[in-house]
Design an enzyme around this catalytic site. Structure first.
Site, short mmCIF file in Angstrom:
data_model
loop_
_atom_site.label_atom_id
_atom_site.label_comp_id
_atom_site.label_asym_id
_atom_site.label_seq_id
_atom_site.Cartn_x
_atom_site.Cartn_y
_atom_site.Cartn_z
N SER A 5 -11.34 -1.17 -0.74
CA SER A 5 -9.90 -1.34 -0.01
C SER A 5 -10.26 -1.48 1.21
O SER A 5 -8.95 -2.12 2.08
CB SER A 5 -9.36 0.32 -0.21
OG SER A 5 -8.59 0.48 -1.33
N ASP A 44 0.96 -1.37 -0.16
CA ASP A 44 -0.14 -0.06 -0.02
C ASP A 44 0.76 1.28 -0.16
O ASP A 44 1.99 1.05 -0.62
CB ASP A 44 -0.86 -0.03 1.23
CG ASP A 44 -2.16 0.37 0.89
OD1 ASP A 44 -2.45 1.58 0.63
OD2 ASP A 44 -3.23 -0.24 0.97
N HIS A 95 -3.69 5.90 3.50
CA HIS A 95 -4.43 4.62 2.99
C HIS A 95 -3.95 3.43 3.80
O HIS A 95 -4.46 2.74 4.43
CB HIS A 95 -4.46 4.79 1.64
CG HIS A 95 -5.32 3.79 1.08
ND1 HIS A 95 -4.76 2.49 0.73
CD2 HIS A 95 -6.65 3.44 0.94
CE1 HIS A 95 -5.70 1.56 -0.08
NE2 HIS A 95 -7.08 2.52 0.40
#
EC number: 3.4.21.-
Length: 625
Positions: free
Chosen positions: A450, A210, A261
């Protein structure tokens, strides 16, 4: 820059950034976590823990408090013995054993008084044992000595303490677990608290490919060293190329904000739990290995492929070998284009799977068929769609036969309260660059596939830890996929047939239980003669196994598939499981109309493997003899 060469994380922070990343065809959404303009969507971890009294009794998940004193025992003497026929003779026999064990007679109590050990008959159980109560409790050593004497008597079938058992529904003391409906909701959550009674993910490493990670008070203890695989310094934004520092410097573009994120995803997998701070992770005793592959504008397929190889224990030139190879990889990222056109990613995934690593990926947030997205359509992955608190398909979630199952991903239009719209995990108060921990630590609500994917990656960690803890071998990626699909909670709101998202919502409790059980050698769905099994769906590379028992004297056996969409091949073998490389007969034409006909079949069991050459849906399977 070509869409096929860069992969975007399945998300962004605001509408403007969604538009900027539209070329990468995948996005996630945030509940304004950076500006704090939506108090329900971003909360200071420090503020919610301040002043919260921690008076909860800490009990290891799945473990009762060790019993210190035993005053009741269950003993079963054999049929026909004297002790079996008379309560008095039973008590005499047990008292004699107590004398041989040295626990009979008098003993000083804590207050200095003394009393002789006496025994009272309580009752006979339905299973045949007799319950005896002692006048005082025995400590562990005394109880062991008494039991040894009783068990040495050949007329005793069994003898044990009448144990005190306790509630094991482990509830962490994290003050904002209440936000995490996605763990606890009775019909649309993943049933994490029940799973925690059996497994917390101990001993498993989950690699999160990520944006990297941030130091966070609710995550730091569960981080193991990762790596930064971004070579391009413009994409990296940290002033250098590949190195061992997987921290997230921010992924903003232009004047936009950073998502952080990777920290949100990592928190869902394994935020530190039962620490009186913040919220909980799905597999909170697992370890997260942050692998940085996404930066400004996304990340290159080449970097991601190397990262998959490295995280799974493979060798990447110029990069030190991974000292802590992962058992699970999570990729909450994607781009438009079938995996058939992305052989680099497929090859990296093939390598990971060959090393026994389960690869979990997000389906994507484009409200499209996941077959047109990579890595969602790659062979061998577990592709996760998103659902909301109402149990319905999230309006943005990709769908189709490539989706293995669904998990909570949030839904901005659903929920009885604003908090129920989001998936809650960890974040940071920085707008572009992060604010140092602990001042910058936040709890943040986001939605997207996600967010769904790390729920399943965490469940896989729970499953692997449970399997090994039960003395069984680690599960293979194929076994993990099968168990996840067969233990789901059925949808409360069925998606349209044209927008299927697997058989249901991930159920951590059921999947963990299944992981502790023996996997039958004789697998396969039983086909009844001339009765079709309809609605069969799978992704590219999925193999669905069936079997049919053929009696003696039949002149022919016809095994066939038909109908639906996609393309399957069939492989048949007698008295063994077939595969694409080991079979007796096969049929491999374009489409789903396949048939194998055997003349004068031998009596016995024939196995039929239906393999997806591309994603397939609503296929019928039939055996006729």
């Amino acid at each position: 820059m070509r869409k096929s060469t860069r992969i975007a994380c399945t998300g962004t922070l605001a509408t403007a950034v969604v538009a900027a990343l539209s070329a990468f065809a995948s996005d996630y959404f945030s509940a304004a976590p950076r500006t704090m303009s939506s108090p329900s969507a971003a909360v200071s971890a420090a503020s919610v823990s301040a002043g919260v009294a921690n008076n909860s009794r800490k009990v290891l998940p799945g473990s009762a408090l060790r019993q210190a004193s035993f005053d009741r025992f269950i003993v079963k003497y054999g049929d026909g013995t004297a002790a079996r026929s008379s309560q008095t003779l039973l008590l005499n026999a047990i008292n004699a054993a107590a004398m041989r064990a040295g626990v009979a007679g008098t003993k000083l109590s804590a207050n200095g008084s003394s009393a002789a050990l006496s025994m009272q008959y309580v009752r006979r159980l339905a299973t045949g044992g007799d319950v005896i109560r002692l006048s005082r409790g025995l400590n562990q050593n005394e109880a062991n000595a008494l039991l040894a004497q009783l068990r040495a008597d050949p007329s005793v079938k069994y003898a044990q303490p009448d144990y005190i058992k306790q509630r094991l529904d482990f509830t962490p003391n994290d003050p904002r677990l209440d936000l995490q409906w996605h763990y606890t909701h009775p019909t649309t959550g993943i049933k994490a608290p029940t799973a925690w009674d059996t497994s917390t993910g101990e001993g498993v490493v989950v690699a999160v490919l990520d944006t990297g990670y941030l130091d966070h008070a609710d995550l730091n203890a569960n981080i193991v060293p990762g790596y930064d695989f971004i070579i391009d310094t413009v994409v990296a934004g940290d002033g250098d190329g590949r190195d061992a520092d997987a921290h997230d410097p921010g992924d903003w573009e232009g004047g936009g904000t950073s998502s952080f994120h990777g920290t949100h995803v990592a928190g869902t997998v394994a935020a530190v739990t039962n620490n009186g701070l913040g919220l909980a992770g799905v597999a909170f005793n697992a370890k997260v290995q942050p692998v940085r592959v996404l930066g400004h504008g996304g990340g290159y397929t080449s970097d991601i492929a190397d990262a998959i190889t490295w995280a799974s224990g493979g060798t990447v030139a110029g990069v030190p070998d991974n000292a802590n190879p992962a058992e699970v990889i999570n990729m909450s990222l994607g781009g438009y284009g079938s995996c058939n056109d992305d052989p680099v990613t497929q090859a990296a995934i093939d390598g990971a799977v060959s090393r026994g690593v389960t690869v979990v990926v997000a389906a994507g947030n484009d409200n499209q068929d996941a077959a047109y997205h990579s890595p969602a359509s790659c062979v061998g992955v577990i592709t996760v769609g998103a659902t909301g608190v109402d149990g319905a398909r999230s309006y943005f979630s990709n769908y189709g036969a490539a989706v293995t199952l669904s998990a909570p991903g949030g839904n901005a239009t659903s929920g009885s309260s604003p908090n129920d719209r989001w998936i809650w995990s960890l974040g940071n108060s920085g707008t572009q660059a992060p604010v140092a921990s602990p001042a910058g630590d936040l709890m943040v609500g986001m939605i997207g596939t996600s967010m769904a994917s790390p729920h399943v990656a965490g469940i896989v960690a729970l499953m692997q830890s449970a399997a090994v803890g039960a003395g069984r071998p680690a599960l293979t990626p194929a076994q993990v996929k099968t168990l996840l699909r067969t233990t789901v909670t059925p949808f409360t709101v069925m998606p349209p047939v044209s927008q299927s998202q697997g058989p249901g919502i991930a159920n951590a409790a059921a999947a963990v239980l299944a992981a502790t059980q023996d996997i039958p050698v004789d697998q396969g769905t039983l086909l009844d003669n001339r009765i079709a099994i309809t609605g069969q769906t799978g992704a590219t590379g999925d193999a669905l196994l069936y079997k049919i028992v053929v009696p003696a004297g039949r002149t022919s056996l016809n095994l066939r598939t038909y109908g639906g969409t996609g393309n399957v091949s069939i492989y048949v073998a007698y008295e063994r499981t077939p595969s694409a490389t080991s079979y007796d007969r096969k049929s491999a034409k374009a489409g789903n109309s396949e048939a194998v006909v055997i003349t004068n079949p031998a009596a016995g069991t024939y196995y039929l493997s239906v393999v997806g050459e591309s994603p397939f849906a609503n296929v019928s399977v039939m055996g006729l003899y």
